[in-house]
Design a protein around this motif. Structure first.
Motif, PDB file in Angstrom:
ATOM      1  N   VAL A 127       0.834  -1.199   0.000  1.00  0.00           N
ATOM      2  CA  VAL A 127       0.000   0.000   0.000  1.00  0.00           C
ATOM      3  C   VAL A 127       0.876   1.259   0.000  1.00  0.00           C
ATOM      4  O   VAL A 127       1.726   1.430   0.871  1.00  0.00           O
ATOM      5  CB  VAL A 127      -0.938   0.030   1.233  1.00  0.00           C
ATOM      6  N   ASN A 128       0.663   2.115  -1.006  1.00  0.00           N
ATOM      7  CA  ASN A 128       1.368   3.394  -1.069  1.00  0.00           C
ATOM      8  C   ASN A 128       0.369   4.538  -0.989  1.00  0.00           C
ATOM      9  O   ASN A 128      -0.668   4.494  -1.641  1.00  0.00           O
ATOM     10  CB  ASN A 128       2.137   3.521  -2.387  1.00  0.00           C
ATOM     11  N   CYS A 174      -5.908  13.603   3.489  1.00  0.00           N
ATOM     12  CA  CYS A 174      -4.719  12.754   3.597  1.00  0.00           C
ATOM     13  C   CYS A 174      -4.568  12.283   5.036  1.00  0.00           C
ATOM     14  O   CYS A 174      -4.288  11.108   5.296  1.00  0.00           O
ATOM     15  CB  CYS A 174      -3.467  13.520   3.186  1.00  0.00           C
ATOM     16  N   VAL A 175      -4.775  13.210   5.962  1.00  0.00           N
ATOM     17  CA  VAL A 175      -4.682  12.878   7.381  1.00  0.00           C
ATOM     18  C   VAL A 175      -5.687  11.788   7.724  1.00  0.00           C
ATOM     19  O   VAL A 175      -5.380  10.811   8.400  1.00  0.00           O
ATOM     20  CB  VAL A 175      -4.940  14.144   8.245  1.00  0.00           C
ATOM     21  N   ARG A 176      -6.902  11.936   7.186  1.00  0.00           N
ATOM     22  CA  ARG A 176      -7.956  10.966   7.511  1.00  0.00           C
ATOM     23  C   ARG A 176      -7.686   9.603   6.871  1.00  0.00           C
ATOM     24  O   ARG A 176      -7.941   8.577   7.484  1.00  0.00           O
ATOM     25  CB  ARG A 176      -9.323  11.502   7.085  1.00  0.00           C
ATOM     26  N   LEU A 225      -6.081   3.979   7.778  1.00  0.00           N
ATOM     27  CA  LEU A 225      -5.197   2.826   7.546  1.00  0.00           C
ATOM     28  C   LEU A 225      -4.571   2.365   8.865  1.00  0.00           C
ATOM     29  O   LEU A 225      -4.521   1.173   9.160  1.00  0.00           O
ATOM     30  CB  LEU A 225      -4.124   3.180   6.515  1.00  0.00           C
ATOM     31  N   LYS A 226      -4.120   3.342   9.667  1.00  0.00           N
ATOM     32  CA  LYS A 226      -3.502   2.998  10.962  1.00  0.00           C
ATOM     33  C   LYS A 226      -4.512   2.310  11.870  1.00  0.00           C
ATOM     34  O   LYS A 226      -4.195   1.301  12.509  1.00  0.00           O
ATOM     35  CB  LYS A 226      -2.991   4.270  11.654  1.00  0.00           C
ATOM     36  N   GLN A 248       3.331   2.795   2.852  1.00  0.00           N
ATOM     37  CA  GLN A 248       4.435   3.717   2.598  1.00  0.00           C
ATOM     38  C   GLN A 248       3.808   5.063   2.242  1.00  0.00           C
ATOM     39  O   GLN A 248       2.932   5.134   1.382  1.00  0.00           O
ATOM     40  CB  GLN A 248       5.253   3.164   1.422  1.00  0.00           C
ATOM     41  N   ASP A 249       4.230   6.127   2.924  1.00  0.00           N
ATOM     42  CA  ASP A 249       3.660   7.449   2.673  1.00  0.00           C
ATOM     43  C   ASP A 249       4.668   8.313   1.922  1.00  0.00           C
ATOM     44  O   ASP A 249       5.816   8.432   2.344  1.00  0.00           O
ATOM     45  CB  ASP A 249       3.312   8.086   4.031  1.00  0.00           C
ATOM     46  N   TYR A 250       4.245   8.875   0.798  1.00  0.00           N
ATOM     47  CA  TYR A 250       5.112   9.795   0.059  1.00  0.00           C
ATOM     48  C   TYR A 250       4.569  11.214   0.160  1.00  0.00           C
ATOM     49  O   TYR A 250       3.422  11.468  -0.197  1.00  0.00           O
ATOM     50  CB  TYR A 250       5.195   9.397  -1.415  1.00  0.00           C
TER      51      TYR A 250
END
Lengths: 302, 78
Positions: free
Chosen positions: B5-6, B16-18, B23-24, B31-33
Motif C-alpha cells: 500500500v502506497n 490525507c490525514v484521515r 489505515l492505521k 508507505q507514505d510519500y
C-alpha cells in the motif's frame, strides 16, 4: 416500511451534534450522509472553537465522529440524499443508493459546497490542475505558476498559502477591487510573486492531459495566462436542491425561524445550509442541538 | 500476506490525514510519500492516477483517488 422518529441528513458539525442529542434523548433515528465532517474536514487551523485554543479541522472532525459513534448510532455513510419531501404525515427520504426511508421528523444539515465557475474546460480538468481546495492540493504546485479565481477571503487565504509554494500567482477577480479582510489583502498586494487582475473574468480553461493555461477577459482584452494550477475560490452554495417545497432565500439557503423550523411541519434545518446569520463551526453545532431538541418536542406533541 | 500500500499525500491536506488515520486504525502498513517535497513521486502520482489531487492510494496497483472508504476497504479486503 419502518418509520423512524428522526432522520438527520448530513454529518458536519450540525448533523453530528443533532445526532448526539438524539441519542441522548433515546430517539429512534438514522444519520444519512455523503461524508463525515463536511467543510470542517477541509479546514486548516481552527482557533475559535471553545475549549480548543488550537485544533486542526481533521482533528476536530475525529473528535466529533468519536462522540457520535460513542452511542449506538446508525450512520449511512457514503450515501447521498436525493429527495426529502413530506408525504401525508410522514417525511420521505430517498437516496442515491435507491433506498427509501420514512420518518416523523427530519433535520436537514447538509451544509454547503464550492461554487463552480461554469466555463468550458472546467469539467474536463477538474482535479487535473483545477482544485477547489488550496489547502489540500496547493503543495502539488511547488515552483509552478498558478491562478486563483476569486477576490474574497477564501481567495485571499488561498493566495497567502500559494505565494509560499508556487513560482507565480495570478489573482483573477471579477470585481473592480479585492474584497475580504484588509490584513490579508495587504499581504497579497505586497507579495512580489502575485499579479492581481481586477475586472477579470475567466473565459475558458485550456490544457492537454492537464491544465496548461487559462483564457481571461481582463478589462475588455483577451489574455492567456500560462498556468498549471487553477484554484477556484468563488464562494459556496447550499446543498438544498433535494429538499422539496421548503422555503429558501435568494441564495438557496433554507429559511428557518429561531426554533430551526422550516415552513413544513416536521422538517427542521440547521447549520450552513440555512439562512442563520454567521457560518461558523460552533454556530452550526449549536444549531444542530437546537434543531434536535425542537424535533424531540414536536414528536411529543404529535 | 500483507498488501503493498502506497499513499501519496501532502502534510496540509485534511483528507490525507484521515486516509492515513483510517489505515492505521485498521493496522494496515503503508508507505507514505509527501509529494509536496518529493517531485518525482508527485509526477509518478500524476501519471498513475491521471490527475493532480491528493490523496492518492495505490493498493497493489489499484489506484484510488480521495478518501473513498468503501473502495479502500474493498481493495484491502477489510
Amino acid at each position: 416500511m419502518k418509520i423512524y422518529d428522526l432522520i438527520i441528513v448530513g454529518a458536519g458539525p450540525a448533523g453530528i451534534t443533532a445526532s448526539v442529542y438524539a441519542a441522548r434523548k433515546k430517539m429512534d433515528f438514522l444519520v444519512i450522509t455523503g461524508d463525515i465532517g463536511g467543510q470542517t474536514a477541509w479546514s486548516g487551523d481552527i482557533e475559535n472553537y471553545t475549549g480548543y485554543q488550537f485544533v486542526t479541522g481533521p482533528e476536530l472532525v475525529r473528535k466529533f465522529e468519536e462522540h457520535m459513534r460513542s452511542y449506538d448510532t446508525s450512520v449511512r455513510e457514503g450515501e447521498g440524499v436525493i429527495a426529502v419531501e413530506k408525504s401525508g404525515e410522514f417525511i420521505l427520504v430517498e437516496t442515491n443508493k435507491g433506498a427509501q426511508y420514512q420518518a416523523k421528523t427530519a433535520i436537514i444539515a447538509s451544509g454547503k459546497r464550492s461554487r463552480e465557475l461554469g466555463v468550458p474546460g472546467e469539467k474536463e480538468y477538474k482535479n487535473k490542475g483545477i482544485s477547489y481546495c488550496a489547502t489540500c492540493d496547493g503543495p502539488l504546485f511547488n515552483g509552478k505558476a498558478v491562478a486563483i479565481i476569486g477576490g474574497g477571503n477564501s481567495a485571499l487565504d488561498a493566495c497567502l498559502q500559494l505565494i509560499r509554494i508556487a513560482k507565480y500567482v495570478y489573482m483573477v477577480n471579477n470585481l473592480p477591487k479585492l474584497g475580504g479582510d484588509s490584513i490579508m489583502r495587504q499581504k497579497v498586494e505586497e507579495a512580489k510573486n502575485v499579479e492581481i487582475l481586477n475586472n477579470a473574468k475567466v473565459a475558458a480553461i485550456l490544457g492537454d492531459k492537464m491544465v496548461n493555461a487559462i483564457q481571461v477577459n481582463h478589462e475588455g482584452k483577451e489574455r492567456t495566462l500560462q498556468v498549471e494550477g487553477v484554484f477556484v475560490e468563488i464562494g459556496l452554495i447550499p446543498n438544498s436542491d433535494f429538499v422539496k417545497d421548503v422555503e429558501k432565500n435568494a441564495s438557496g439557503e433554507i429559511k428557518i425561524n429561531n426554533h430551526n423550523e422550516t415552513n413544513i411541519p416536521g422538517i427542521f434545518a440547521a447549520g450552513d445550509v440555512t439562512d442563520v446569520p454567521e457560518k461558523q463551526i460552533i454556530i452550526a453545532a449549536g444549531e444542530g442541538s437546537k434543531a434536535c431538541l425542537r424535533a424531540f418536542r414536536y414528536l411529543a406533541q404529535h | 500476506m500483507a498488501k503493498n500500500v502506497n499513499v501519496y499525500s501532502t502534510p496540509t491536506c485534511p483528507w490525507c490525514v484521515r486516509v492515513k488515520q483510517f489505515l492505521k486504525d485498521n493496522n494496515v502498513v503503508f508507505q507514505d510519500y509527501d509529494v509536496s517535497i518529493d517531485r518525482a513521486k508527485g509526477d509518478e502520482m500524476a501519471q498513475k492516477s491521471g490527475q493532480m489531487s491528493v490523496p492518492v492510494i495505490d493498493i497493489e496497483g489499484e489506484i484510488i483517488v480521495g478518501f473513498d472508504k468503501e473502495r479502500i476497504k474493498a481493495a484491502l479486503g477489510l
